[in-house]
Design a protein around this motif. Sequence first.
Motif, mmCIF file in Angstrom:
data_model
loop_
_atom_site.group_PDB
_atom_site.id
_atom_site.type_symbol
_atom_site.label_atom_id
_atom_site.label_comp_id
_atom_site.label_asym_id
_atom_site.label_seq_id
_atom_site.Cartn_x
_atom_site.Cartn_y
_atom_site.Cartn_z
ATOM 1 N N LEU A 192 0.824 -1.207 0.437
ATOM 2 C CA LEU A 192 -0.142 -0.267 0.028
ATOM 3 C C LEU A 192 0.594 0.916 -0.018
ATOM 4 N N ASN A 193 2.049 1.150 0.258
ATOM 5 C CA ASN A 193 2.684 2.445 0.589
ATOM 6 C C ASN A 193 4.039 2.430 -1.033
ATOM 7 N N GLY A 194 3.572 0.976 -1.555
ATOM 8 C CA GLY A 194 4.727 1.556 -2.806
ATOM 9 C C GLY A 194 5.270 1.156 -2.781
ATOM 10 N N LYS A 195 5.893 0.580 -1.688
ATOM 11 C CA LYS A 195 7.112 -0.014 -1.768
ATOM 12 C C LYS A 195 7.913 -1.409 -2.804
ATOM 13 N N LEU A 196 6.156 -2.447 -2.606
ATOM 14 C CA LEU A 196 6.771 -3.510 -3.761
ATOM 15 C C LEU A 196 5.296 -3.494 -4.242
ATOM 16 N N SER A 197 5.617 -4.043 -5.712
ATOM 17 C CA SER A 197 3.972 -4.597 -6.375
ATOM 18 C C SER A 197 2.987 -5.580 -5.353
ATOM 19 N N LEU A 198 2.059 -6.056 -6.573
ATOM 20 C CA LEU A 198 1.293 -7.746 -5.499
ATOM 21 C C LEU A 198 2.057 -8.678 -6.759
ATOM 22 N N ALA A 199 2.370 -8.446 -7.309
ATOM 23 C CA ALA A 199 3.130 -9.282 -8.069
ATOM 24 C C ALA A 199 4.049 -10.360 -7.056
ATOM 25 N N SER A 200 5.065 -8.880 -6.440
ATOM 26 C CA SER A 200 6.518 -8.936 -5.928
ATOM 27 C C SER A 200 6.141 -9.508 -4.497
ATOM 28 N N ALA A 201 4.680 -9.359 -4.169
ATOM 29 C CA ALA A 201 4.157 -10.179 -2.656
ATOM 30 C C ALA A 201 4.115 -11.075 -3.114
ATOM 31 N N GLU A 202 3.398 -11.090 -4.595
ATOM 32 C CA GLU A 202 3.459 -12.710 -4.161
ATOM 33 C C GLU A 202 4.754 -13.996 -4.061
ATOM 34 N N GLY A 203 5.351 -13.140 -4.767
ATOM 35 C CA GLY A 203 7.045 -13.436 -5.359
ATOM 36 C C GLY A 203 7.686 -14.136 -3.872
ATOM 37 N N LEU A 204 7.101 -13.094 -2.619
ATOM 38 C CA LEU A 204 7.889 -13.326 -1.762
ATOM 39 C C LEU A 204 7.181 -14.111 -1.305
ATOM 40 N N ILE A 205 6.024 -14.617 -1.054
ATOM 41 C CA ILE A 205 5.210 -16.047 0.058
ATOM 42 C C ILE A 205 5.341 -17.190 -0.829
ATOM 43 N N ASP A 206 6.040 -17.132 -2.318
ATOM 44 C CA ASP A 206 6.157 -18.610 -2.879
ATOM 45 C C ASP A 206 7.780 -18.700 -2.417
ATOM 46 N N MET A 207 8.645 -18.008 -2.635
ATOM 47 C CA MET A 207 9.895 -17.880 -2.057
ATOM 48 C C MET A 207 9.998 -18.048 -0.612
ATOM 49 N N ILE A 208 9.102 -18.387 0.524
ATOM 50 C CA ILE A 208 9.270 -18.908 2.286
ATOM 51 C C ILE A 208 9.033 -19.660 1.424
ATOM 52 N N ASN A 209 7.821 -20.466 0.584
ATOM 53 C CA ASN A 209 6.559 -21.371 0.774
ATOM 54 C C ASN A 209 7.458 -22.449 0.035
ATOM 55 N N SER A 210 8.106 -22.366 -0.511
ATOM 56 C CA SER A 210 9.014 -23.156 -1.268
ATOM 57 C C SER A 210 10.189 -24.382 -0.509
ATOM 58 N N SER A 211 9.864 -25.462 -1.440
ATOM 59 C CA SER A 211 10.286 -26.524 -0.996
ATOM 60 C C SER A 211 11.483 -27.157 -2.219
ATOM 61 N N SER A 212 11.664 -26.193 -2.962
ATOM 62 C CA SER A 212 13.265 -26.738 -4.025
ATOM 63 C C SER A 212 13.313 -25.252 -4.341
ATOM 64 N N ILE A 213 14.826 -25.530 -4.881
ATOM 65 C CA ILE A 213 15.451 -24.203 -5.299
ATOM 66 C C ILE A 213 14.589 -23.558 -6.700
ATOM 67 N N GLY A 214 14.351 -24.612 -7.851
ATOM 68 C CA GLY A 214 13.466 -24.423 -8.653
ATOM 69 C C GLY A 214 11.963 -22.820 -7.932
ATOM 70 N N GLY A 215 11.109 -23.065 -7.238
ATOM 71 C CA GLY A 215 10.535 -22.702 -6.839
ATOM 72 C C GLY A 215 10.623 -21.221 -5.869
ATOM 73 N N VAL A 216 12.029 -21.672 -5.283
ATOM 74 C CA VAL A 216 12.913 -19.894 -4.821
ATOM 75 C C VAL A 216 12.978 -19.810 -6.018
ATOM 76 N N LYS A 217 13.672 -19.645 -7.155
ATOM 77 C CA LYS A 217 13.910 -18.952 -8.258
ATOM 78 C C LYS A 217 13.214 -18.060 -8.808
ATOM 79 N N ALA A 218 11.788 -18.907 -8.656
ATOM 80 C CA ALA A 218 10.534 -18.572 -9.320
ATOM 81 C C ALA A 218 9.753 -17.204 -8.997
ATOM 82 N N GLY A 219 9.861 -17.281 -7.261
ATOM 83 C CA GLY A 219 9.317 -16.493 -6.356
ATOM 84 C C GLY A 219 10.320 -15.490 -6.094
ATOM 85 N N TYR A 220 11.272 -15.216 -6.186
ATOM 86 C CA TYR A 220 12.467 -14.618 -6.280
ATOM 87 C C TYR A 220 12.330 -13.885 -8.034
ATOM 88 N N SER A 221 12.169 -14.482 -8.930
ATOM 89 C CA SER A 221 11.675 -13.169 -9.998
ATOM 90 C C SER A 221 10.207 -12.078 -10.021
#
Length: 444
Positions: A120-149
């Motif tokens: 809401l304060n413009g520090k990250l986009s909605l897709a960026s927030a989704e990437g963050l939770i994907d990184m946290i929940n990922s159980s593989s390197i590929g998932g982490v890379k996808a979330g980080y992107s």
Amino acid sequence: MKNDNIAAISTALSAAGVAVIRISGDDPLKIAEKMFKPVSKTPARAFEPNKMYAGEIVADGFSDFGMCVYFKAPKSFTGEDTVEFHSHGGVAIAQGILRKILSLGVRLAQNGEFTKRAFLNGKLSLASAEGLIDMINSSSIGGVKAGYSLYRERLTAKVCAMQEKLTAALSQIDADMDFPEEGLEETSREQTAETLKEVISEIQALLSSFKSGARVMSGVKVAICGKPNVGKSSLLNALLSYDKAIVSETAGTTRDVVEGSIDVDGVRFNLFDTAGIRDAESDIENMGVRLSEKTVKASDLVVFVLSALGADETDEKVYALIKDLPHITVINKTDCGDYKDDRADLYISAKTGRNLDALRKEIYDRTIGKVDLNGDFLCEERHYAALKNAADKLSAALDAVFNTPLDILSVDVLAGWQYLGEISGKTASEDIIDDIFSRFCVGK
């Protein structure tokens, strides 16, 4: 607009070296003044941003010696003033510090509320927030890379660039409607057509990566299927490199689906050893066969196992089940026999390890293909739906670009722009936003 102070424990609630308790909002320094006694005697109001201060943290009924750091808005994760206490790790310590903070009038943060405020304060986009939770929940390197992107705004940057092109096209359409006497309508229609073709092509490139991208994120389901006693359980154990399934010469030993996971080039593959498919001799075995058939149909890929000792009509019954599904046919037990089959993709031996690396590669290539895990690919169902809707609207506009009134043309172009905005967050509904941040844990 100022926000009330919120607080939560931001690290895992377990015994650890360090625990982090975060406060963000209107005036977290007010809380630090009441709870932290720095050894430097520097009052909290005089804390330099981004500098760690050592001192005593006053908790609920006890004190701990730790650190305090202040992040000044807007240069903080949330975009607000933020204070973090770094205490010794431990459930009781972290909870005691949080209780003290809450007793001073601070509200407990909701799931994902820190990250939601960052959005809401413009520090990250909605897709960026989704990437963050994907990184946290990922159980593989590929998932982490996808979330980080996603987190690093790569998809958002592409989507915003598309929106800018569509904005320019809409501006030209509006100008042609407002100033028809200029006589530029034909030229602008041609330019709009080129823009639509370009954006649709970019969207289609992303859409084509979704199937593989979603598998990278969630894992690939691979069913090992065949008649009894062809070595399915032995193959599962060999691929896992440990004994997961019971192996026996007695046909029908596997009555249930046995699962295990392997990592191949950073992607998690969930392997399912199914019960041998045949005409069952008991109700229990029949239930196992039905479960096997269900598992096979729900998988991304089937490994159809034949035996090098020979085939019979039961193999054909299994093949009838899987022939229209994505599958790899392997001949197992090549250390014991030499049966050949024109359908075979690989000849393997679970016992000796023959061609198991080749099988792993074949499984990867058939399900993930040439997706570059360091590149851009689509992995979120929500993003796929938004891009698909945008492509449909823009394709409709392209089909009618030379034979429809400009005001009607602009409706479809604007609709495409708005669907793209659901990814960046520019047009996302409150329900979409709330749903995304509800996936976060408290403290993030």
